[in-house]
Scaffold this active site. Structure first.
Site, PDB file in Angstrom:
ATOM      1  N   GLY A  60       0.793  -1.209   0.000  1.00 30.73           N
ATOM      2  CA  GLY A  60       0.000   0.000   0.000  1.00 30.73           C
ATOM      3  C   GLY A  60       0.823   1.254   0.000  1.00 30.73           C
ATOM      4  O   GLY A  60       1.856   1.335   0.628  1.00 30.73           O
ATOM      5  N   THR A  61       0.366   2.232  -0.749  1.00 32.51           N
ATOM      6  CA  THR A  61       1.037   3.513  -0.725  1.00 32.51           C
ATOM      7  C   THR A  61       0.320   4.442  -1.667  1.00 32.51           C
ATOM      8  O   THR A  61      -0.550   4.043  -2.422  1.00 32.51           O
ATOM      9  CB  THR A  61       2.502   3.370  -1.166  1.00 32.51           C
ATOM     10  N   THR A  62       0.700   5.717  -1.610  1.00 37.70           N
ATOM     11  CA  THR A  62       0.284   6.675  -2.622  1.00 37.70           C
ATOM     12  C   THR A  62       1.497   7.514  -2.978  1.00 37.70           C
ATOM     13  O   THR A  62       2.096   8.145  -2.111  1.00 37.70           O
ATOM     14  CB  THR A  62      -0.802   7.617  -2.064  1.00 37.70           C
TER      15      THR A  62
END
Lengths: 252, 189
Positions: A60-62
Site C-alpha cells: 500500500g502507498t500513494t
C-alpha cells in the site's frame, strides 16, 4: 505420558532462497543477437520457479509526480513507500517495501557506476530504461516495484535536456509523461490532480495540490497514511519541502 | 482494450493504433505511441502485455537496424516479418513467452506494399487488411464489406474512419477520438 516438546524446534516460516542459477531467459543465448553485455552482472538472479512467500507483502502507498512550469514535483506518503534520492534523481517507489528499497539502492549504484565510467550523468530517460531492463528478468515473479523517476537533465541535445518524468514498473511498463500517480491510493490522488494540475502552476500552488492529493488518498485508502514527503526538482537540483504531518487542521 | 488496424492499398499501407496506455482501470497516458519504426520503409505496431510489447518490439527494432549496419542494406518487409515471427516462435515454448500481438507494415521496392498480421502464438499471415483487439470483432466485417484492392489513399482513410467510428460508438471501455489516433502512412520514394 507425552514427551513432546512444548515449543517448536524449527521455524514455521520458510524463507525462500533465490536460486543462484541464472535464469536462461534466452535473450543472451543466441549468438546472432545483441548481447546485453552492458547490463550489470552482479544482480540478484531470478529463480526458475516461484518460491512461496512467507507472509503476504504489503503493497500500500500513494505516490505521485507531475511536471509544471517550475520543474517537477514529487510527493509520497511515508507509510510504506520510499521516496528519496537515487543518485542525482528523485524517485518515488511503491510496491513491496523491501523490493523498493533494494532496487533503489541497485539503481543508485548503477547510476554512480555509469557516471564514473562515462564521465557524465545518465539522463532520466536512460535511468528509466536501465531500471526497466534490470527488472525484466524478474517479470512473472512476485517482485513488485513501481517507480516514478524525476530529474532534470542538463544535456547538450535539446530533446534530452530539461525536466524528465518517467514511470517504471516491474511488469515491464516504462512510460514518459507529465503526470503519474502510483500505488493503492493512486485513483484517489488522480482525481484531485486531474482537476488542479496545469502547466502554469506556481511552486506553492503545485506543492499544495500535491499535498492535498496525497492527503485525500491517505484518508480513503487503508494502506496509505502518515506524513507527506514532497520533493521539488529544478535545474539547480532538488529540494525537499517540509515533511508535513497527517493531522493538519486546515485540511478540513 | 488496445486496438490496431492496417489497410493495404496499391502503393501504400495505412495503419492506425489507439493512443492510450492503461494500467487496470487507470489510463496512465493518453498520447502513447504504439508504433516502432524498424527502418525507413517498415513499421511495427505492437500491443499486448505490459512490458513485453516494448521489450520485444525494441529487440526486433535493434536487430533489424543491426542487420543494416552489418550488411549494408535493409531487410525486406517479408524478411523482417518472418524474423519477428521466428523470434516469437522460439520464445513461445520457453519460460518467458512474449504475449504480444503485432502488425508489420512495409513497402518493398520490388514487391510493393505489404501488411503482415502476427499474434502471440506466432502465427503469420500476409493480409490486405487486419486488426487486433476487441475492436477487431467490430471492424473486420466493415473491412470485408468495403475493402477493394484498388483503394485510393482518401478512400482508405474514409474506410479507416468508418472503422474508428464503429469502435468508438460500440466500445464500452475506451473512448476513441480521431485526433487521439496516430495515423501513419507509409510512402514509397
Amino acid at each position: 505420558m507425552c514427551s513432546m516438546a512444548e515449543y517448536l524446534d524449527e521455524s514455521p516460516i520458510q524463507f525462500g532462497q533465490i536460486s543462484t542459477i541464472q535464469s536462461s531467459s534466452a535473450i543472451s543465448s543466441q549468438e546472432s543477437i545483441l548481447s546485453p553485455s552492458s547490463l550489470p552482472t552482479s544482480l540478484p538472479f531470478a529463480s526458475s520457479q516461484s518460491v512461496p512467500l512467507p507472509f503476504p507483502m504489503s503493497h500500500g502507498t500513494t505516490t505521485l509526480a507531475f511536471m509544471f512550469q517550475g520543474g517537477v514535483l514529487a510527493a509520497a506518503d511515508t507509510r510504506s513507500s520510499c521516496s528519496g534520492l537515487v543518485a542525482h534523481l528523485v524517485g518515488t517507489t511503491s510496491g513491496t517495501s523491501a523490493d523498493c528499497a533494494l532496487w533503489k539502492r541497485i539503481l543508485a549504484r548503477e547510476l554512480r557506476l555509469y557516471q564514473l565510467r562515462h564521465g557524465r550523468r545518465l539522463s532520466t530517460r536512460g535511468a528509466a530504461k536501465l531500471l526497466s531492463h534490470m527488472l525484466h528478468p524478474f517479470k512473472g515473479t512476485e517482485l513488485c516495484v513501481a517507480a516514478t523517476l524525476c530529474g532534470w537533465d542538463g544535456g547538450e541535445k535539446l530533446s534530452f535536456s530539461g525536466p524528465g518524468l518517467f514511470y517504471v514498473c516491474s511488469d515491464g511498463t516504462r512510460l514518459q509523461g507529465t503526470l503519474f500517480s502510483v500505488g493503492s491510493g493512486s485513483p484517489y490522488a488522480y482525481s484531485i490532480l486531474d482537476q488542479g494540475v496545469r502547466w502554469g502552476l506556481t511552486v506553492d500552488e503545485a506543492t499544495s495540490i500535491a499535498r492535498e492529493a496525497v492527503y485525500r488518498a491517505t484518508h480513503r485508502d487503508a494502506y496509505s497514511g502518515n506524513c507527506v514527503d514532497i520533493y521539488h526538482i529544478t535545474s539547480n537540483g532538488w529540494t525537499q519541502k517540509a515533511n508535513i504531518g497527517e493531522y493538519f487542521g486546515e485540511m478540513w | 482494450m488496445e486496438y490496431l488496424i492496417g489497410i493495404q492499398g496499391q502503393d501504400f499501407v495505412l495503419v492506425a493504433a489507439d493512443n492510450v496506455a492503461a494500467s487496470s482501470i487507470i489510463q496512465m497516458k493518453h498520447d502513447y505511441d504504439k508504433m516502432f519504426k524498424l527502418s525507413e520503409k517498415i513499421l511495427l505496431l505492437c500491443v499486448g502485455e505490459a512490458g513485453d510489447t516494448v521489450q520485444f518490439a525494441e529487440y526486433i527494432q535493434k536487430n533489424v537496424q543491426l542487420y543494416k549496419m552489418r550488411n549494408g542494406y535493409e531487410l525486406s518487409p517479408a524478411a523482417a516479418a518472418n524474423f519477428t515471427r521466428k523470434n516469437l516462435a522460439d520464445y513461445l515454448r520457453s519460460r518467458t513467452p512474449y504475449h504480444v500481438n503485432l502488425l508489420l507494415a512495409g513497402y518493398d521496392d520490388s514487391d510493393g506494399p505489404g501488411l503482415y498480421y502476427m499474434d502471440y502464438l506466432s502465427s503469420l499471415a500476409k493480409a490486405p487488411f487486419a486488426a487486433h483487439g476487441y475492436g477487431a470483432f467490430l471492424t473486420l466485417s466493415i473491412l470485408d464489406r468495403y475493402y477493394r484492392p484498388d483503394l485510393t489513399r482518401d478512400e482508405a482513410m474514409d474506410l479507416l474512419k468508418k472503422c474508428i467510428e464503429e469502435v468508438s460508438s460500440a466500445s464500452i471501455s475506451r473512448r476513441f477520438h480521431l485526433h487521439y489516433l496516430h495515423l501513419f502512412n507509409l510512402f514509397h520514394l
